[in-house]
Design a protein around this motif. Structure first.
Motif, PDB file in Angstrom:
ATOM      1  N   GLU A 161      22.748  45.451  40.470  1.00 42.27           N
ATOM      2  CA  GLU A 161      22.446  45.537  41.904  1.00 42.27           C
ATOM      3  C   GLU A 161      21.822  46.893  42.238  1.00 42.27           C
ATOM      4  O   GLU A 161      20.863  46.976  43.023  1.00 42.27           O
ATOM      5  CB  GLU A 161      23.728  45.329  42.710  1.00 42.27           C
ATOM      6  CG  GLU A 161      23.522  45.385  44.209  1.00 42.27           C
ATOM      7  CD  GLU A 161      24.811  45.141  44.976  1.00 42.27           C
ATOM      8  OE1 GLU A 161      24.861  45.486  46.164  1.00 42.27           O
ATOM      9  OE2 GLU A 161      25.771  44.612  44.373  1.00 42.27           O
ATOM     10  N   LEU A 162      22.350  47.964  41.643  1.00 43.70           N
ATOM     11  CA  LEU A 162      21.804  49.297  41.906  1.00 43.70           C
ATOM     12  C   LEU A 162      20.365  49.401  41.423  1.00 43.70           C
ATOM     13  O   LEU A 162      19.510  49.987  42.095  1.00 43.70           O
ATOM     14  CB  LEU A 162      22.672  50.358  41.218  1.00 43.70           C
ATOM     15  CG  LEU A 162      22.239  51.811  41.396  1.00 43.70           C
ATOM     16  CD1 LEU A 162      22.228  52.199  42.864  1.00 43.70           C
ATOM     17  CD2 LEU A 162      23.167  52.738  40.619  1.00 43.70           C
ATOM     18  N   LEU A 163      20.075  48.827  40.264  1.00 40.24           N
ATOM     19  CA  LEU A 163      18.707  48.828  39.757  1.00 40.24           C
ATOM     20  C   LEU A 163      17.793  48.033  40.686  1.00 40.24           C
ATOM     21  O   LEU A 163      16.666  48.449  40.984  1.00 40.24           O
ATOM     22  CB  LEU A 163      18.667  48.248  38.346  1.00 40.24           C
ATOM     23  CG  LEU A 163      19.299  49.112  37.246  1.00 40.24           C
ATOM     24  CD1 LEU A 163      19.439  48.294  35.966  1.00 40.24           C
ATOM     25  CD2 LEU A 163      18.483  50.362  36.990  1.00 40.24           C
ATOM     26  N   ALA A 164      18.278  46.887  41.174  1.00 36.92           N
ATOM     27  CA  ALA A 164      17.467  46.055  42.064  1.00 36.92           C
ATOM     28  C   ALA A 164      17.162  46.778  43.370  1.00 36.92           C
ATOM     29  O   ALA A 164      16.050  46.682  43.905  1.00 36.92           O
ATOM     30  CB  ALA A 164      18.184  44.732  42.337  1.00 36.92           C
ATOM     31  N   VAL A 165      18.137  47.523  43.899  1.00 33.79           N
ATOM     32  CA  VAL A 165      17.932  48.284  45.133  1.00 33.79           C
ATOM     33  C   VAL A 165      16.806  49.295  44.956  1.00 33.79           C
ATOM     34  O   VAL A 165      16.066  49.601  45.890  1.00 33.79           O
ATOM     35  CB  VAL A 165      19.244  48.987  45.545  1.00 33.79           C
ATOM     36  CG1 VAL A 165      18.982  50.045  46.614  1.00 33.79           C
ATOM     37  CG2 VAL A 165      20.243  47.964  46.052  1.00 33.79           C
TER      38      VAL A 165
END
Length: 295
Positions: A161-165
């Protein structure tokens, strides 16, 4: 009929009625919920909707064989045990199965007791791994696993999720920064952090541990831990103002942005940076950010 969520789900992929009958009976007696696919294509359609706890895979089937199905399924289900159960006994077939992502290999004719014992052991191990990764997430540990080539093996959901953000879509076996990670890993366990620049903000990748010869655990450091310049002032030989500048450098801000935040000109920000570089013995922003994060 609705699935029993209190029991583990086994997906059986086989086109043989005799095998399916025996396996279905043994699994139901063992307390498992059984799903059936007659070929690899059907199996992929099922796992797109329902995640099983373990997959039993025949090798020779129409439409799509077990090897290709296993390869594609492994991209979707990196943690799920996939057990081949086939009459193919030649070493090249066994090797091919493992190369395509198999967890285990059982030759027919099957022994029901042995089959149940293997399934139970693999399901238990998979649940332990899943629970451990969920624990990492609950502790805000953004962990990802890569091989020596920098290719992605798995991530915790929060790391994904952090990478996607930050605009980084991840897929197993691929990673946009594989080249940088491969060079950073080299032949050793890196002591310094890797700074990856994205459109949103820099990501700080920290080496966690080596799992085995071709798997490394990395952690994405949450930059929002750096909120108080007093921490940097106390830890490093810098002034209060230099600590404030370094804090925003570590947050990925440009000289102009830092100047606007701290009400000074970009040129003054640059002068502070020159002093900071000298004091902490670095020569660029990435190295300064790494020192700040570690401090």
């Amino acid at each position: 009929m609705p699935l029993d969520r209190n029991s583990s789900i086994v997906l059986v992929v086989d086109d043989s009625p005799d095998s399916l009958g025996m396996i279905h009976t043994a699994l139901q007696m063992g307390g498992y919920t059984v799903l059936v696919a007659l070929n690899g294509k059907q199996a992929l359609d099922i796992v797109a909707q329902i995640q099983p706890d373990v997959v039993l895979m025949d090798a020779v089937m129409p439409v799509m064989d077990g090897f290709e199905c296993c390869r594609q399924m492994r991209q979707q289900l990196p943690l799920i045990p996939i057990l081949f159960m086939t009459g193919l006994t030649e070493p090249e077939h066994i090797v091919k199965a493992f190369e395509h992502g198999s967890t285990d290999y059982i030759t027919k004719p099957l022994n029901p007791d042995e089959l149940l014992a293997r399934i139970t052991a693999h399901v238990r191990s998979a649940h332990l791994i899943r629970d451990a990764r969920e624990a990492l997430d609950s502790a805000r540990q953004h962990v990802l696993s890569v091989n020596n080539r920098g290719e992605l093996l798995w991530t915790t959901p929060e790391a994904r999720e952090l990478l996607a953000v930050n605009g980084i879509e991840v897929a197993l076996g691929e990673f946009i920064f594989s080249r940088e990670i491969k060079a950073w890993l080299g032949d050793q366990e890196p002591a310094q952090d890797l700074i990856i620049h994205t459109q949103q903000r820099p990501l700080i990748i920290r080496y966690f541990k080596r799992v085995h010869a071709d798997e490394h655990l990395l952690r994405i450091v949450d930059q929002h831990q750096l909120l108080d310049p007093k921490v940097l002032e106390a830890a490093l030989p810098v002034t209060k103002r230099e600590a404030e500048v370094l804090l925003w450098v570590a947050q990925g801000k440009t000289n102009r942005e830092i100047g606007e935040i701290l009400t000074m000109s970009p040129r003054t920000v640059n002068k502070h940076l020159e002093q900071i570089y000298t004091k902490i013995q670095v020569d660029n922003r990435a190295a300064a950010t790494s020192i700040a994060i570690q401090s």
